[in-house]
Design a protein around this motif. Structure first.
Motif, PDB file in Angstrom:
ATOM      1  N   TYR A   1       0.844  -1.188   0.000  1.00 27.08           N
ATOM      2  CA  TYR A   1       0.000   0.000   0.000  1.00 27.08           C
ATOM      3  C   TYR A   1       0.884   1.244   0.000  1.00 27.08           C
ATOM      4  CZ  TYR A   1      -3.289  -3.510   1.666  1.00 27.08           C
ATOM      5  OH  TYR A   1      -4.050  -4.640   1.787  1.00 27.08           O
ATOM      6  N   VAL A   2       0.298   2.372  -0.384  1.00 35.36           N
ATOM      7  CA  VAL A   2       0.988   3.656  -0.339  1.00 35.36           C
ATOM      8  C   VAL A   2       0.000   4.683   0.225  1.00 35.36           C
ATOM      9  CG1 VAL A   2       0.367   4.291  -2.709  1.00 35.36           C
ATOM     10  CG2 VAL A   2       2.394   5.289  -1.659  1.00 35.36           C
ATOM     11  N   CYS A   3       0.541   5.615   1.009  1.00 37.47           N
ATOM     12  CA  CYS A   3      -0.306   6.701   1.513  1.00 37.47           C
ATOM     13  C   CYS A   3      -0.621   7.659   0.376  1.00 37.47           C
ATOM     14  CB  CYS A   3       0.409   7.458   2.633  1.00 37.47           C
ATOM     15  SG  CYS A   3       0.541   6.518   4.171  1.00 37.47           S
ATOM     16  N   ASN A   4      -1.838   8.182   0.393  1.00 38.52           N
ATOM     17  CA  ASN A   4      -2.215   9.185  -0.595  1.00 38.52           C
ATOM     18  C   ASN A   4      -1.367  10.439  -0.401  1.00 38.52           C
ATOM     19  OD1 ASN A   4      -4.146   7.337  -1.400  1.00 38.52           O
ATOM     20  ND2 ASN A   4      -5.809   8.336  -0.296  1.00 38.52           N
ATOM     21  N   THR A   5      -1.249  11.253  -1.426  1.00 41.50           N
ATOM     22  CA  THR A   5      -0.446  12.478  -1.395  1.00 41.50           C
ATOM     23  C   THR A   5      -0.835  13.339  -0.194  1.00 41.50           C
ATOM     24  OG1 THR A   5      -0.277  12.447  -3.796  1.00 41.50           O
ATOM     25  CG2 THR A   5       0.195  14.540  -2.705  1.00 41.50           C
ATOM     26  N   GLY A   6       0.179  13.750   0.568  1.00 43.32           N
ATOM     27  CA  GLY A   6      -0.044  14.600   1.733  1.00 43.32           C
ATOM     28  C   GLY A   6      -0.283  13.840   3.024  1.00 43.32           C
ATOM     29  N   TYR A   7      -0.277  12.503   2.983  1.00 43.05           N
ATOM     30  CA  TYR A   7      -0.522  11.682   4.161  1.00 43.05           C
ATOM     31  C   TYR A   7       0.681  10.788   4.438  1.00 43.05           C
ATOM     32  CZ  TYR A   7      -5.371  13.129   3.710  1.00 43.05           C
ATOM     33  OH  TYR A   7      -6.517  13.865   3.632  1.00 43.05           O
ATOM     34  N   THR A   8       0.870  10.425   5.721  1.00 47.18           N
ATOM     35  CA  THR A   8       1.982   9.550   6.115  1.00 47.18           C
ATOM     36  C   THR A   8       1.493   8.539   7.146  1.00 47.18           C
ATOM     37  OG1 THR A   8       2.665  11.040   7.902  1.00 47.18           O
ATOM     38  CG2 THR A   8       3.716  11.356   5.746  1.00 47.18           C
TER      39      THR A   8
ATOM     40  N   LEU B   1       1.704  -6.134   3.663  1.00 48.57           N
ATOM     41  CA  LEU B   1       1.147  -7.261   4.406  1.00 48.57           C
ATOM     42  C   LEU B   1       1.556  -8.544   3.697  1.00 48.57           C
ATOM     43  CD1 LEU B   1      -2.487  -5.996   5.108  1.00 48.57           C
ATOM     44  CD2 LEU B   1      -0.459  -5.757   6.547  1.00 48.57           C
ATOM     45  N   THR B   2       1.734  -9.613   4.468  1.00 47.82           N
ATOM     46  CA  THR B   2       2.178 -10.901   3.936  1.00 47.82           C
ATOM     47  C   THR B   2       1.170 -11.981   4.284  1.00 47.82           C
ATOM     48  OG1 THR B   2       4.489 -10.219   4.246  1.00 47.82           O
ATOM     49  CG2 THR B   2       4.075 -12.579   3.980  1.00 47.82           C
ATOM     50  N   CYS B   3       0.945 -12.900   3.356  1.00 46.09           N
ATOM     51  CA  CYS B   3       0.101 -14.071   3.611  1.00 46.09           C
ATOM     52  C   CYS B   3       0.912 -15.061   4.445  1.00 46.09           C
ATOM     53  CB  CYS B   3      -0.349 -14.704   2.290  1.00 46.09           C
ATOM     54  SG  CYS B   3      -1.367 -16.180   2.500  1.00 46.09           S
ATOM     55  N   LEU B   4       0.426 -15.368   5.634  1.00 41.05           N
ATOM     56  CA  LEU B   4       1.135 -16.231   6.570  1.00 41.05           C
ATOM     57  C   LEU B   4       0.760 -17.708   6.393  1.00 41.05           C
ATOM     58  CD1 LEU B   4       0.612 -13.982   9.721  1.00 41.05           C
ATOM     59  CD2 LEU B   4       2.585 -14.007   8.154  1.00 41.05           C
ATOM     60  N   SER B   5       1.558 -18.586   6.950  1.00 37.77           N
ATOM     61  CA  SER B   5       1.312 -20.031   6.848  1.00 37.77           C
ATOM     62  C   SER B   5       0.019 -20.438   7.540  1.00 37.77           C
ATOM     63  CB  SER B   5       2.485 -20.814   7.431  1.00 37.77           C
ATOM     64  OG  SER B   5       2.644 -20.520   8.810  1.00 37.77           O
ATOM     65  N   THR B   6      -0.527 -19.577   8.390  1.00 40.58           N
ATOM     66  CA  THR B   6      -1.786 -19.846   9.092  1.00 40.58           C
ATOM     67  C   THR B   6      -3.008 -19.588   8.217  1.00 40.58           C
ATOM     68  OG1 THR B   6      -1.827 -17.573   9.903  1.00 40.58           O
ATOM     69  CG2 THR B   6      -0.790 -19.232  11.334  1.00 40.58           C
ATOM     70  N   GLY B   7      -2.790 -19.014   7.019  1.00 35.86           N
ATOM     71  CA  GLY B   7      -3.902 -18.671   6.140  1.00 35.86           C
ATOM     72  C   GLY B   7      -4.485 -17.308   6.458  1.00 35.86           C
ATOM     73  N   GLN B   8      -3.787 -16.521   7.253  1.00 37.62           N
ATOM     74  CA  GLN B   8      -4.220 -15.174   7.607  1.00 37.62           C
ATOM     75  C   GLN B   8      -3.220 -14.160   7.065  1.00 37.62           C
ATOM     76  OE1 GLN B   8      -7.116 -14.558   9.437  1.00 37.62           O
ATOM     77  NE2 GLN B   8      -7.428 -16.745   9.140  1.00 37.62           N
ATOM     78  N   TRP B   9      -3.697 -12.957   6.782  1.00 38.61           N
ATOM     79  CA  TRP B   9      -2.795 -11.870   6.407  1.00 38.61           C
ATOM     80  C   TRP B   9      -2.127 -11.335   7.665  1.00 38.61           C
ATOM     81  CZ3 TRP B   9      -1.414 -11.045   1.572  1.00 38.61           C
ATOM     82  CH2 TRP B   9      -2.252 -11.506   0.554  1.00 38.61           C
ATOM     83  N   SER B  10      -0.960 -10.738   7.516  1.00 38.41           N
ATOM     84  CA  SER B  10      -0.222 -10.217   8.670  1.00 38.41           C
ATOM     85  C   SER B  10      -0.873  -8.960   9.255  1.00 38.41           C
ATOM     86  CB  SER B  10       1.238  -9.931   8.291  1.00 38.41           C
ATOM     87  OG  SER B  10       1.310  -8.991   7.236  1.00 38.41           O
ATOM     88  N   GLY B  11      -1.968  -8.519   8.699  1.00 36.40           N
ATOM     89  CA  GLY B  11      -2.752  -7.399   9.213  1.00 36.40           C
ATOM     90  C   GLY B  11      -4.160  -7.475   8.643  1.00 36.40           C
ATOM     91  N   ASN B  12      -5.093  -6.757   9.275  1.00 36.37           N
ATOM     92  CA  ASN B  12      -6.492  -6.807   8.835  1.00 36.37           C
ATOM     93  C   ASN B  12      -6.776  -5.909   7.637  1.00 36.37           C
ATOM     94  OD1 ASN B  12      -7.238  -8.628  10.834  1.00 36.37           O
ATOM     95  ND2 ASN B  12      -7.542  -7.000  12.309  1.00 36.37           N
ATOM     96  N   ASN B  13      -5.981  -4.853   7.486  1.00 36.32           N
ATOM     97  CA  ASN B  13      -6.162  -3.949   6.361  1.00 36.32           C
ATOM     98  C   ASN B  13      -4.871  -3.159   6.161  1.00 36.32           C
ATOM     99  OD1 ASN B  13      -7.390  -2.671   8.911  1.00 36.32           O
ATOM    100  ND2 ASN B  13      -6.910  -0.892   7.640  1.00 36.32           N
ATOM    101  N   GLY B  14      -4.831  -2.420   5.073  1.00 34.88           N
ATOM    102  CA  GLY B  14      -3.674  -1.582   4.812  1.00 34.88           C
ATOM    103  C   GLY B  14      -3.554  -0.500   5.878  1.00 34.88           C
ATOM    104  N   PRO B  15      -2.460   0.243   5.850  1.00 33.92           N
ATOM    105  CA  PRO B  15      -2.215   1.237   6.885  1.00 33.92           C
ATOM    106  C   PRO B  15      -3.223   2.381   6.856  1.00 33.92           C
ATOM    107  CG  PRO B  15      -0.722   1.575   5.078  1.00 33.92           C
ATOM    108  CD  PRO B  15      -1.441   0.286   4.797  1.00 33.92           C
ATOM    109  N   ASP B  16      -3.489   2.945   8.028  1.00 32.53           N
ATOM    110  CA  ASP B  16      -4.262   4.179   8.116  1.00 32.53           C
ATOM    111  C   ASP B  16      -3.243   5.317   8.055  1.00 32.53           C
ATOM    112  OD1 ASP B  16      -6.865   3.119   8.375  1.00 32.53           O
ATOM    113  OD2 ASP B  16      -6.514   2.708  10.494  1.00 32.53           O
ATOM    114  N   CYS B  17      -3.393   6.166   7.083  1.00 32.82           N
ATOM    115  CA  CYS B  17      -2.469   7.284   6.905  1.00 32.82           C
ATOM    116  C   CYS B  17      -3.121   8.571   7.420  1.00 32.82           C
ATOM    117  CB  CYS B  17      -2.107   7.446   5.419  1.00 32.82           C
ATOM    118  SG  CYS B  17      -1.317   5.976   4.730  1.00 32.82           S
ATOM    119  N   THR B  18      -2.310   9.432   7.983  1.00 31.79           N
ATOM    120  CA  THR B  18      -2.816  10.701   8.508  1.00 31.79           C
ATOM    121  C   THR B  18      -2.121  11.870   7.847  1.00 31.79           C
ATOM    122  OG1 THR B  18      -1.226  10.621  10.331  1.00 31.79           O
ATOM    123  CG2 THR B  18      -3.410   9.717  10.754  1.00 31.79           C
ATOM    124  N   GLY B  19      -2.790  13.010   7.816  1.00 30.62           N
ATOM    125  CA  GLY B  19      -2.247  14.183   7.142  1.00 30.62           C
ATOM    126  C   GLY B  19      -1.805  15.256   8.100  1.00 30.62           C
TER     127      GLY B  19
END
Length: 79
Positions: free
Chosen positions: A47-54, A61-79
């Motif tokens: 993922y990438v933050c939209n312009t002006g956000y960090t 995120l990586t698909c783990l051997s457990t069948g789950q992603w290493s996070g529930n969603n992409g990062p929340d970026c703030t401005g």
């Protein structure tokens, strides 16, 4: 799935399971999905933050051997 391993004297079959993490997690607030290598074990989504956000969160995120992603969603970026 079974794959043959061939030797000059014998053939053995190896069974394995394909681990699938399912749908790619959605982008977080003010971020966008820019790359996905798939949904099976060791695949990544970036993922990438939209312009002006960090963010200080991981952008990948990586698909783990457990069948789950290493996070529930992409990062929340703030401005």
């Amino acid at each position: 799935m079974k794959l043959p391993i061939i030797d000059s004297d014998f053939v053995i079959m190896i069974s394995y399971l394909v681990v699938n993490c399912g749908s790619v997690p959605p982008a977080g607030s003010h971020s966008s999905l820019v790359n996905s290598t798939g949904t099976i074990y060791q695949s990544t989504v970036t993922y990438v933050c939209n312009t002006g956000y960090t963010t200080a969160a991981s952008m990948t995120l990586t698909c783990l051997s457990t069948g789950q992603w290493s996070g529930n969603n992409g990062p929340d970026c703030t401005g």
